[in-house]
Design a protein around this motif. Sequence first.
Motif, PDB file in Angstrom:
ATOM      1  N   THR A 474       0.826  -1.209   0.000  1.00  0.00           N
ATOM      2  CA  THR A 474       0.000   0.000   0.000  1.00  0.00           C
ATOM      3  C   THR A 474       0.856   1.253   0.000  1.00  0.00           C
ATOM      4  O   THR A 474       0.638   2.188  -0.798  1.00  0.00           O
ATOM      5  N   LEU A 475       1.820   1.320   0.885  1.00  0.00           N
ATOM      6  CA  LEU A 475       2.675   2.505   0.974  1.00  0.00           C
ATOM      7  C   LEU A 475       3.511   2.686  -0.288  1.00  0.00           C
ATOM      8  O   LEU A 475       3.682   3.811  -0.776  1.00  0.00           O
ATOM      9  N   LEU A 476       4.042   1.582  -0.830  1.00  0.00           N
ATOM     10  CA  LEU A 476       4.886   1.703  -2.023  1.00  0.00           C
ATOM     11  C   LEU A 476       4.069   2.201  -3.210  1.00  0.00           C
ATOM     12  O   LEU A 476       4.523   3.078  -3.959  1.00  0.00           O
ATOM     13  N   SER A 477       2.891   1.687  -3.401  1.00  0.00           N
ATOM     14  CA  SER A 477       2.043   2.145  -4.498  1.00  0.00           C
ATOM     15  C   SER A 477       1.681   3.620  -4.323  1.00  0.00           C
ATOM     16  O   SER A 477       1.720   4.403  -5.286  1.00  0.00           O
ATOM     17  N   TYR A 478       1.340   4.001  -3.094  1.00  0.00           N
ATOM     18  CA  TYR A 478       0.990   5.399  -2.808  1.00  0.00           C
ATOM     19  C   TYR A 478       2.165   6.315  -3.106  1.00  0.00           C
ATOM     20  O   TYR A 478       1.993   7.391  -3.717  1.00  0.00           O
ATOM     21  N   LEU A 479       3.371   5.940  -2.683  1.00  0.00           N
ATOM     22  CA  LEU A 479       4.545   6.780  -2.907  1.00  0.00           C
ATOM     23  C   LEU A 479       4.929   6.838  -4.380  1.00  0.00           C
ATOM     24  O   LEU A 479       5.341   7.878  -4.886  1.00  0.00           O
ATOM     25  N   ARG A 480       4.814   5.716  -5.089  1.00  0.00           N
ATOM     26  CA  ARG A 480       5.175   5.705  -6.510  1.00  0.00           C
ATOM     27  C   ARG A 480       4.213   6.548  -7.334  1.00  0.00           C
ATOM     28  O   ARG A 480       4.578   7.030  -8.412  1.00  0.00           O
ATOM     29  N   HIS A 481       2.996   6.715  -6.852  1.00  0.00           N
ATOM     30  CA  HIS A 481       2.030   7.543  -7.567  1.00  0.00           C
ATOM     31  C   HIS A 481       1.991   8.960  -6.997  1.00  0.00           C
ATOM     32  O   HIS A 481       1.016   9.693  -7.226  1.00  0.00           O
ATOM     33  N   PHE A 482       3.046   9.314  -6.258  1.00  0.00           N
ATOM     34  CA  PHE A 482       3.206  10.693  -5.760  1.00  0.00           C
ATOM     35  C   PHE A 482       1.999  11.156  -4.938  1.00  0.00           C
ATOM     36  O   PHE A 482       1.554  12.309  -5.044  1.00  0.00           O
ATOM     37  N   GLY A 483       1.436  10.246  -4.121  1.00  0.00           N
ATOM     38  CA  GLY A 483       0.334  10.614  -3.246  1.00  0.00           C
ATOM     39  C   GLY A 483      -1.016  10.684  -3.926  1.00  0.00           C
ATOM     40  O   GLY A 483      -1.985  11.174  -3.331  1.00  0.00           O
ATOM     41  N   ASP A 484      -1.122  10.177  -5.186  1.00  0.00           N
ATOM     42  CA  ASP A 484      -2.398  10.176  -5.893  1.00  0.00           C
ATOM     43  C   ASP A 484      -3.217   8.983  -5.400  1.00  0.00           C
ATOM     44  O   ASP A 484      -2.967   7.831  -5.786  1.00  0.00           O
ATOM     45  N   VAL A 485      -4.190   9.259  -4.530  1.00  0.00           N
ATOM     46  CA  VAL A 485      -4.978   8.187  -3.912  1.00  0.00           C
ATOM     47  C   VAL A 485      -5.760   7.406  -4.960  1.00  0.00           C
ATOM     48  O   VAL A 485      -5.857   6.165  -4.900  1.00  0.00           O
ATOM     49  N   ALA A 486      -6.341   8.091  -5.933  1.00  0.00           N
ATOM     50  CA  ALA A 486      -7.148   7.413  -6.951  1.00  0.00           C
ATOM     51  C   ALA A 486      -6.292   6.430  -7.754  1.00  0.00           C
ATOM     52  O   ALA A 486      -6.696   5.279  -7.997  1.00  0.00           O
ATOM     53  N   ALA A 487      -5.097   6.891  -8.181  1.00  0.00           N
ATOM     54  CA  ALA A 487      -4.231   6.020  -8.987  1.00  0.00           C
ATOM     55  C   ALA A 487      -3.735   4.831  -8.171  1.00  0.00           C
ATOM     56  O   ALA A 487      -3.713   3.688  -8.650  1.00  0.00           O
ATOM     57  N   ALA A 488      -3.326   5.070  -6.928  1.00  0.00           N
ATOM     58  CA  ALA A 488      -2.798   3.994  -6.089  1.00  0.00           C
ATOM     59  C   ALA A 488      -3.879   2.970  -5.762  1.00  0.00           C
ATOM     60  O   ALA A 488      -3.644   1.756  -5.799  1.00  0.00           O
TER      61      ALA A 488
END
Length: 535
Positions: A474-488
């Motif tokens: 969860t954290l890695l996806s969130y960080l890789r998408h620069f905090g974009d909740v929808a994309a993550a």
Amino acid sequence: MTAMPLKQLVEALHGGVITLLSEGGAGEWRVSGAELLDCPEALGTTAPGHLLRGVGLDIADRAALGTALSTAASGSCALAVKCSTPPPPDVSAQIGETDVPVLAVDPQVPWTRVQRLVTTILAARAEVAEPGGGATGGDLFSLANAVAGIVGGAVAIMDTQQVVVAYSNLPDQPIDETRRRGILGRRVPEDALADHLDREVWVSDTVVGRHRPGDLPRTAVVVRAGEDVLGSLWVAFPDEAAAADCGPTLQEAARVAALHMLALRRQVDAEQESRDRALRQALEGRSGHGDPPGGVRLPAVLVGLAEAVRERGGEESWEAGTAARRRAALLRMLDLAVLDGRSLGYEPAAALLGDRVYVLLPAAGSGSVSTGVLLDHLLDRARHSLHRSFTAVNSATVGTTSDLLAARRDINAALDHLREQCADAGAYRTEDLRPELVLRRLVGAVRQDSELRTGIAERLRAYDAEHATDYCATLLSYLRHFGDVAAASGELHIHQNTLRLRLRRAEQLFGVSLTDPTRRLLLMLELTALADTGT
């Protein structure tokens, strides 16, 4: 074919291809052909003086070697075996007990190459030994001048890569723009290639007339040694009438040119092998970090090629055949890279290391086309000739051995990255992939050095393993998408509110700070390093 003294044949195959282990009994042995040792049908009609190729013969098997020596002796033939030199003492003793000439073939040299070299050399000797074969002449330039003086035209001799290897330079010769540009550029001009490569010329056993609009009339004859095509000889005449009745002279000149071009080919092959060996040593770090070893020409561009993987897990399916087929494809790609590099004016060096082909393209004296054009051409040829798709990555220009090693490291990292991303086959540049390469190096350093980690990623992973949670992903996806909740959340296939809840819980449980840029960067590097380990 005309028989050739055994010692002379061995000398012609210089470069370590064949070594004479035993001269046999008294008298001078002569070789008139080559045949397979284990082919009873052929051996039954094989005349004395042939070279028997011991394909599959294990010289460590004393009984098998004895049978082979007996077969050669009964047929008055010589025997060639795959063997490193010097051979074991017991093998030397067994060979010395017979009157059979025995030759050792370098274990790294394919039998097909031995067959081709032997038959080509014998065929070339036979052609110049025919009645009327006459003198062999001096070098190719002397031959070109002699022919020009006889037929009254301007002579040019080209190899199979359309390079002008010799031309006549007598005064008052006829000349046109195509000849002038060919001599200045030392290769067939691009606009004349279609006419030069016309099938009628290359399949004919006699001279062929050609008259391209705007050029002087020409007559061409192919230079052959047996069935092996070595090049072509062309004569430009002032008019059509002057080109008549020169066929016998040009055919004789082609026979004489065959020996010179065969020697030239052996020299080119020896130089190529020297360059390839030097490049392999340099890429393996066995040549030091000072001046480049002999044969490695710098500055140059290094290119790495690997077979493209179409989808994740493709490596296994690609190897579903055999390791031999995989290596054979890479060796064919290596040969294709050298031939294409030569044909486009480069003097490449090539090496196969592991499952990757490396090609060094010197900047000095490089061809008229750019590296990018050459790679596009090479990859297209591989698709059509080898029926395989490759990924190529080329470095920036390197000037020292240290730079060459660094270039190989970057190319390997780029090929790894492109494979992991299932990137399309094609040509890439390390400079264009620099951000990805820097990130890979940072992640690798974090993974290997515990002092570069805060330890929070290990705690997250341990908690996930114990409680069957997904905080790391969860954290890695969130960080890789620069905090974009929808994309993550879309990538994780969860609701956006579920993602927000997990982020808040991570902050509470582990003290994760997602508002501090420094901590966010470190956390992403650590999580990426852990994810790439697959554990």
